[in-house]
Design an enzyme around this catalytic site. Sequence first.
Site, PDB file in Angstrom:
ATOM      1  N   GLU A 200       0.846  -1.208   0.000  1.00 41.56           N
ATOM      2  CA  GLU A 200       0.000   0.000   0.000  1.00 41.56           C
ATOM      3  C   GLU A 200       0.873   1.245   0.000  1.00 41.56           C
ATOM      4  O   GLU A 200       1.993   1.217   0.513  1.00 41.56           O
ATOM      5  CB  GLU A 200      -0.854   0.023   1.274  1.00 41.56           C
ATOM      6  CG  GLU A 200      -2.331  -0.224   1.071  1.00 41.56           C
ATOM      7  CD  GLU A 200      -3.094   0.877   0.367  1.00 41.56           C
ATOM      8  OE1 GLU A 200      -2.519   1.608  -0.468  1.00 41.56           O
ATOM      9  OE2 GLU A 200      -4.288   1.004   0.632  1.00 41.56           O
TER      10      GLU A 200
ATOM     11  N   ARG B  59       1.605  12.158  -9.138  1.00 41.95           N
ATOM     12  CA  ARG B  59       2.060  10.785  -8.860  1.00 41.95           C
ATOM     13  C   ARG B  59       3.501  10.582  -9.324  1.00 41.95           C
ATOM     14  O   ARG B  59       4.231   9.759  -8.817  1.00 41.95           O
ATOM     15  CB  ARG B  59       1.192   9.761  -9.611  1.00 41.95           C
ATOM     16  CG  ARG B  59      -0.235   9.644  -9.105  1.00 41.95           C
ATOM     17  CD  ARG B  59      -0.889   8.398  -9.687  1.00 41.95           C
ATOM     18  NE  ARG B  59      -2.337   8.401  -9.544  1.00 41.95           N
ATOM     19  CZ  ARG B  59      -2.996   7.998  -8.455  1.00 41.95           C
ATOM     20  NH1 ARG B  59      -2.338   7.562  -7.411  1.00 41.95           N
ATOM     21  NH2 ARG B  59      -4.308   8.025  -8.410  1.00 41.95           N
TER      22      ARG B  59
HETATM   23  P1  XMP Z   1      -7.650   4.466   4.589  1.00 45.23           P
HETATM   24  O1  XMP Z   1      -8.747   3.472   4.384  1.00 45.23           O
HETATM   25  O2  XMP Z   1      -6.481   3.934   5.352  1.00 45.23           O
HETATM   26  O3  XMP Z   1      -7.248   4.888   3.141  1.00 45.23           O
HETATM   27  O4  XMP Z   1      -8.177   5.735   5.200  1.00 45.23           O
HETATM   28  C1  XMP Z   1      -6.010   4.808   2.629  1.00 45.23           C
HETATM   29  C2  XMP Z   1      -6.074   5.331   1.224  1.00 45.23           C
HETATM   30  O5  XMP Z   1      -6.458   6.708   1.218  1.00 45.23           O
HETATM   31  C3  XMP Z   1      -5.652   7.430   0.335  1.00 45.23           C
HETATM   32  N1  XMP Z   1      -4.937   8.469   1.084  1.00 45.23           N
HETATM   33  C4  XMP Z   1      -4.115   9.382   0.559  1.00 45.23           C
HETATM   34  N2  XMP Z   1      -3.730   9.586  -0.707  1.00 45.23           N
HETATM   35  N3  XMP Z   1      -2.393  11.398  -0.007  1.00 45.23           N
HETATM   36  C5  XMP Z   1      -2.859  10.596  -0.989  1.00 45.23           C
HETATM   37  O6  XMP Z   1      -2.500  10.796  -2.126  1.00 45.23           O
HETATM   38  C6  XMP Z   1      -2.744  11.264   1.299  1.00 45.23           C
HETATM   39  O7  XMP Z   1      -2.291  12.021   2.158  1.00 45.23           O
HETATM   40  C7  XMP Z   1      -3.644  10.187   1.587  1.00 45.23           C
HETATM   41  N4  XMP Z   1      -4.192   9.750   2.743  1.00 45.23           N
HETATM   42  C8  XMP Z   1      -4.966   8.687   2.386  1.00 45.23           C
HETATM   43  C9  XMP Z   1      -4.727   6.443  -0.303  1.00 45.23           C
HETATM   44  O8  XMP Z   1      -5.246   6.054  -1.541  1.00 45.23           O
HETATM   45  C10 XMP Z   1      -4.702   5.256   0.612  1.00 45.23           C
HETATM   46  O9  XMP Z   1      -4.518   4.044  -0.078  1.00 45.23           O
HETATM   47 MG    MG Z   2      -4.192   3.813  -2.140  1.00 46.83          MG
END
Ligand code: XMP
Ligand code: MG
Length: 173
Positions: free
Chosen positions: A95, A161
């Site tokens: 992840e 990205r």
């Molecule tokens: P959960 O379920 O742990 O989600 O809340 C995780 C997913 O949320 C996205 N995510 C982010 N993506 N910058 C991002 O680009 C961030 O600061 C961020 N925080 C959460 C991400 O897709 C991750 O897999």
């Molecule tokens: Mg993700």
Amino acid sequence: MKITTLIPEEEILKRVKELACAVSDDYTGKELLVVGVLKGSFVFMSDLVRSLSIPTRCEFMKLASYGGGRESSGKVRVDLDLSCEIKGKSLLIVEDIVDTGLTLNELKRLLLSRQPESIAICALLDKPSRRKVEIEIDYVGFEVPDRFIVGYGLDWDEQYRYLPYIGVIEDAG
Ligand code: XMP
Ligand code: MG
């Protein structure tokens, strides 16, 4: 949009190699099925698997959180599933970032129902201050503050990205 560097490229690559060493040590003699969670993990996973010293197979899943928005709802829809059976296999879920933990929690539950031998989680980033469910992360790259993170696979509305470093958006609100 102003982006400030949080973790420079060299530091990321050094840490990814350390994670790869730890994973390789733990799975010596086994074949590992690496499962990348799209899209955010694709850069991290490509660096990680190239630093492993054990044979691996690579698979991807794409998940969508019901309800939309930036906040996980905890209900996960599978948009792309694995292309192989996982029964009896050793899995490593890769992840980009663990935020509330809800997505991974659901994913792990789903994959466990398919009876793999084991499931471990490797996350590049951990935002522990936002956790809503307890989840064990076996390999963590870096802890990050509660800021919106971009780069090295992570996006802001599909942008950034491609950045080789990890940054924070200054005016993300
Ligand atoms: P959960 O379920 O742990 O989600 O809340 C995780 C997913 O949320 C996205 N995510 C982010 N993506 N910058 C991002 O680009 C961030 O600061 C961020 N925080 C959460 C991400 O897709 C991750 O897999
Ligand atoms: Mg993700």
